[in-house]
Design a protein around this motif. Sequence first.
Motif, PDB file in Angstrom:
ATOM      1  N   ARG A  58      29.581   9.308 -28.052  1.00 23.62           N
ATOM      2  CA  ARG A  58      29.400  10.885 -28.497  1.00 23.62           C
ATOM      3  C   ARG A  58      27.977  11.451 -28.350  1.00 23.62           C
ATOM      4  N   LEU A  59      27.057  10.494 -28.477  1.00 21.47           N
ATOM      5  CA  LEU A  59      25.719  11.050 -28.499  1.00 21.47           C
ATOM      6  C   LEU A  59      25.396  11.457 -26.889  1.00 21.47           C
ATOM      7  N   TYR A  60      25.884  10.574 -26.160  1.00 19.01           N
ATOM      8  CA  TYR A  60      25.783  10.878 -24.504  1.00 19.01           C
ATOM      9  C   TYR A  60      26.398  12.297 -24.422  1.00 19.01           C
ATOM     10  N   CYS A  61      27.651  12.367 -24.872  1.00 14.74           N
ATOM     11  CA  CYS A  61      28.462  13.747 -24.486  1.00 14.74           C
ATOM     12  C   CYS A  61      27.614  14.738 -25.276  1.00 14.74           C
ATOM     13  N   TYR A  62      27.415  14.768 -26.527  1.00 14.92           N
ATOM     14  CA  TYR A  62      26.489  15.956 -27.191  1.00 14.92           C
ATOM     15  C   TYR A  62      25.304  16.492 -26.096  1.00 14.92           C
ATOM     16  N   GLY A  63      24.521  15.418 -25.940  1.00 19.30           N
ATOM     17  CA  GLY A  63      23.269  15.355 -25.135  1.00 19.30           C
ATOM     18  C   GLY A  63      23.808  15.898 -23.712  1.00 19.30           C
ATOM     19  N   THR A  64      24.449  15.717 -22.890  1.00 15.13           N
ATOM     20  CA  THR A  64      24.934  16.329 -21.442  1.00 15.13           C
ATOM     21  C   THR A  64      25.448  17.691 -21.866  1.00 15.13           C
ATOM     22  N   LEU A  65      26.148  17.849 -22.767  1.00 12.46           N
ATOM     23  CA  LEU A  65      26.837  19.277 -22.938  1.00 12.46           C
ATOM     24  C   LEU A  65      25.731  20.101 -23.278  1.00 12.46           C
ATOM     25  N   GLY A  66      24.850  19.757 -24.157  1.00 18.34           N
ATOM     26  CA  GLY A  66      23.594  20.403 -24.517  1.00 18.34           C
ATOM     27  C   GLY A  66      22.854  20.941 -23.602  1.00 18.34           C
ATOM     28  N   VAL A  79      22.179  16.514 -12.600  1.00 16.63           N
ATOM     29  CA  VAL A  79      22.970  15.345 -12.526  1.00 16.63           C
ATOM     30  C   VAL A  79      22.464  13.929 -12.817  1.00 16.63           C
ATOM     31  N   HIS A  80      21.322  13.873 -11.760  1.00 11.92           N
ATOM     32  CA  HIS A  80      20.751  12.368 -12.119  1.00 11.92           C
ATOM     33  C   HIS A  80      19.824  12.134 -13.077  1.00 11.92           C
ATOM     34  N   MET A  81      19.380  13.382 -13.806  1.00  6.99           N
ATOM     35  CA  MET A  81      18.662  13.273 -15.319  1.00  6.99           C
ATOM     36  C   MET A  81      19.583  12.969 -16.190  1.00  6.99           C
ATOM     37  N   MET A  82      20.782  13.407 -16.210  1.00  8.54           N
ATOM     38  CA  MET A  82      22.020  13.336 -17.107  1.00  8.54           C
ATOM     39  C   MET A  82      22.215  11.569 -16.986  1.00  8.54           C
ATOM     40  N   PHE A  83      22.514  11.234 -15.935  1.00  5.28           N
ATOM     41  CA  PHE A  83      22.838   9.822 -15.698  1.00  5.28           C
ATOM     42  C   PHE A  83      21.628   8.975 -16.113  1.00  5.28           C
ATOM     43  N   ASP A  84      20.411   9.485 -15.838  1.00  5.00           N
ATOM     44  CA  ASP A  84      19.207   8.469 -16.194  1.00  5.00           C
ATOM     45  C   ASP A  84      19.287   8.536 -17.851  1.00  5.00           C
ATOM     46  N   ALA A  85      19.734   9.538 -18.669  1.00  3.01           N
ATOM     47  CA  ALA A  85      19.550   9.581 -19.841  1.00  3.01           C
ATOM     48  C   ALA A  85      20.688   8.883 -20.719  1.00  3.01           C
ATOM     49  N   THR A 136      23.939   0.634 -23.020  1.00  2.38           N
ATOM     50  CA  THR A 136      25.178  -0.057 -22.909  1.00  2.38           C
ATOM     51  C   THR A 136      26.486   0.653 -22.200  1.00  2.38           C
ATOM     52  N   LEU A 137      26.239   2.119 -22.222  1.00  2.99           N
ATOM     53  CA  LEU A 137      27.036   2.755 -21.326  1.00  2.99           C
ATOM     54  C   LEU A 137      26.929   2.528 -19.844  1.00  2.99           C
ATOM     55  N   ALA A 182      21.781  -1.683 -14.662  1.00  2.00           N
ATOM     56  CA  ALA A 182      22.676  -0.706 -14.024  1.00  2.00           C
ATOM     57  C   ALA A 182      21.842   0.740 -13.502  1.00  2.00           C
ATOM     58  N   ASP A 183      22.519   0.801 -12.161  1.00  2.00           N
ATOM     59  CA  ASP A 183      21.941   2.087 -11.588  1.00  2.00           C
ATOM     60  C   ASP A 183      23.013   3.194 -11.383  1.00  2.00           C
ATOM     61  N   PRO A 184      23.213   4.050 -12.435  1.00  4.15           N
ATOM     62  CA  PRO A 184      24.439   5.057 -12.145  1.00  4.15           C
ATOM     63  C   PRO A 184      24.281   5.825 -10.687  1.00  4.15           C
TER      64      PRO A 184
END
Length: 189
Positions: free
Chosen positions: A130-138, A156-162, A166-167, A179-181
């Motif tokens: 949820r935290l990641y989705c909130y941040g990504t949408l924002g 997109v790279h900045m979003m994946f870096d953030a 655990t995810l 992990a390297d997305p």
Amino acid sequence: MAERTKTWIADAMRRLLVLRPIDQIRVTEVCREAEIARPTFYYHFEDKYDLMAWMICQTALDTDILSVESATKALHNMRNDLVFFRRAYEDRSQAPLWSHMLEYFVRRYEALYEESRGEAPDARTAYAIRLYCYGTLGMTREWLLQDDGTPAEEAVHMMFDAMPETLKRTFFEGDDASADPHGARRSDS
């Protein structure tokens, strides 16, 4: 037939959104623009916000949310359909459209987690999703409404870096902490 009618109604809404924001558009106008009766509209959608949420979800269906290329393509598509997405992100209604987008992406990430691990996410993982989705949408909102300089792929790279570690471990490398997305899933789906 039903999908075609929904698309027809959505196209009418898109034409109206070019002229004014969603809160100034009435279902009656959408029906008139789509050349349908009100019962037809309400057969497919609860209200204009349900229509908008469906439109947003339709644009996200083809996006592999764990692929840099696919997510970049999605951001490019959003920029190409800027009026629609600006109207969606500017919405200040009682149940804003971003909340529909949030729930849509949370469900997708939870489903991917369950597919990967064979179980529903525990409370901590659900929180991280949820935290990641909130941040990504924002950040997507900021990128669309305020940022004309950052290329889609860099955003997109900045979003994946953030993404929480655990995810990243779950979605990209199993239990490997490194992990390297960026290189983990590359597809055009």
